[in-house]
Design a protein around this motif. Structure first.
Motif, PDB file in Angstrom:
ATOM      1  N   GLN A   1      16.346  10.329  -9.532  1.00  0.00           N
ATOM      2  CA  GLN A   1      17.356  11.195  -8.920  1.00  0.00           C
ATOM      3  C   GLN A   1      18.656  11.241  -9.719  1.00  0.00           C
ATOM      4  N   GLU A   2      18.929  10.193 -10.496  1.00  0.00           N
ATOM      5  CA  GLU A   2      20.135  10.178 -11.326  1.00  0.00           C
ATOM      6  C   GLU A   2      19.933  10.934 -12.642  1.00  0.00           C
ATOM      7  N   GLY A   3      18.731  11.483 -12.848  1.00  0.00           N
ATOM      8  CA  GLY A   3      18.467  12.264 -14.050  1.00  0.00           C
ATOM      9  C   GLY A   3      18.230  11.432 -15.295  1.00  0.00           C
ATOM     10  N   LEU A   4      17.794  10.188 -15.103  1.00  0.00           N
ATOM     11  CA  LEU A   4      17.579   9.279 -16.231  1.00  0.00           C
ATOM     12  C   LEU A   4      16.161   9.342 -16.788  1.00  0.00           C
ATOM     13  N   VAL A   5      15.292  10.135 -16.151  1.00  0.00           N
ATOM     14  CA  VAL A   5      13.885  10.186 -16.539  1.00  0.00           C
ATOM     15  C   VAL A   5      13.531  11.596 -17.002  1.00  0.00           C
ATOM     16  N   SER A   6      12.831  11.673 -18.123  1.00  0.00           N
ATOM     17  CA  SER A   6      12.372  12.989 -18.574  1.00  0.00           C
ATOM     18  C   SER A   6      10.855  12.989 -18.730  1.00  0.00           C
ATOM     19  N   VAL A   7      10.274  14.152 -18.496  1.00  0.00           N
ATOM     20  CA  VAL A   7       8.835  14.350 -18.630  1.00  0.00           C
ATOM     21  C   VAL A   7       8.639  15.444 -19.674  1.00  0.00           C
ATOM     22  N   ASN A   8       7.912  15.113 -20.716  1.00  0.00           N
ATOM     23  CA  ASN A   8       7.665  16.059 -21.807  1.00  0.00           C
ATOM     24  C   ASN A   8       8.965  16.668 -22.341  1.00  0.00           C
ATOM     25  N   GLY A   9      10.000  15.828 -22.433  1.00  0.00           N
ATOM     26  CA  GLY A   9      11.258  16.257 -23.028  1.00  0.00           C
ATOM     27  C   GLY A   9      12.247  16.931 -22.097  1.00  0.00           C
ATOM     28  N   GLU A  10      11.887  17.106 -20.828  1.00  0.00           N
ATOM     29  CA  GLU A  10      12.785  17.749 -19.873  1.00  0.00           C
ATOM     30  C   GLU A  10      13.067  16.819 -18.697  1.00  0.00           C
ATOM     31  N   VAL A  11      14.347  16.711 -18.332  1.00  0.00           N
ATOM     32  CA  VAL A  11      14.726  15.873 -17.195  1.00  0.00           C
ATOM     33  C   VAL A  11      14.057  16.415 -15.930  1.00  0.00           C
ATOM     34  N   ASP A  12      13.497  15.513 -15.150  1.00  0.00           N
ATOM     35  CA  ASP A  12      12.862  15.908 -13.886  1.00  0.00           C
ATOM     36  C   ASP A  12      13.363  14.970 -12.797  1.00  0.00           C
ATOM     37  N   VAL A  13      13.860  15.535 -11.700  1.00  0.00           N
ATOM     38  CA  VAL A  13      14.434  14.720 -10.628  1.00  0.00           C
ATOM     39  C   VAL A  13      13.507  14.631  -9.418  1.00  0.00           C
TER      40      VAL A  13
END
Length: 69
Positions: free
Chosen positions: A34-46
């Motif tokens: 939720q803090e935007g610290l994780v990306s999937v395939n190069g794009e941030v996902d919340v």
């Protein structure tokens, strides 16, 4: 890079972070996502419930997770 083998068709993003031992609890996973610290395939996902399939790459805190069959 941590590799996670799918047991089903997909794994959810929060579950993948826990399975790779990058977070200790589901709450930690939820907060990081939720803090935007994780990306999937190069794009941030919340979305904690984001479905990950074979070939997806997750980046978090300088670590990568690769989803495999």
């Amino acid at each position: 890079m941590v590799k996670i083998k799918l047991r089903d068709e997909f794994i959810k993003l929060g579950q993948a972070l826990k399975a790779a031992n990058l977070v200790e609890t589901g709450v930690d996973a939820k907060n990081a996502i939720q803090e935007g610290l994780v990306s999937v395939n190069g794009e941030v996902d919340v979305r904690r419930g984001r479905k990950l399939f074979c070939g997806d790459i997750v980046d978090y805190n300088g670590e990568q997770i690769k989803i495999e069959n």
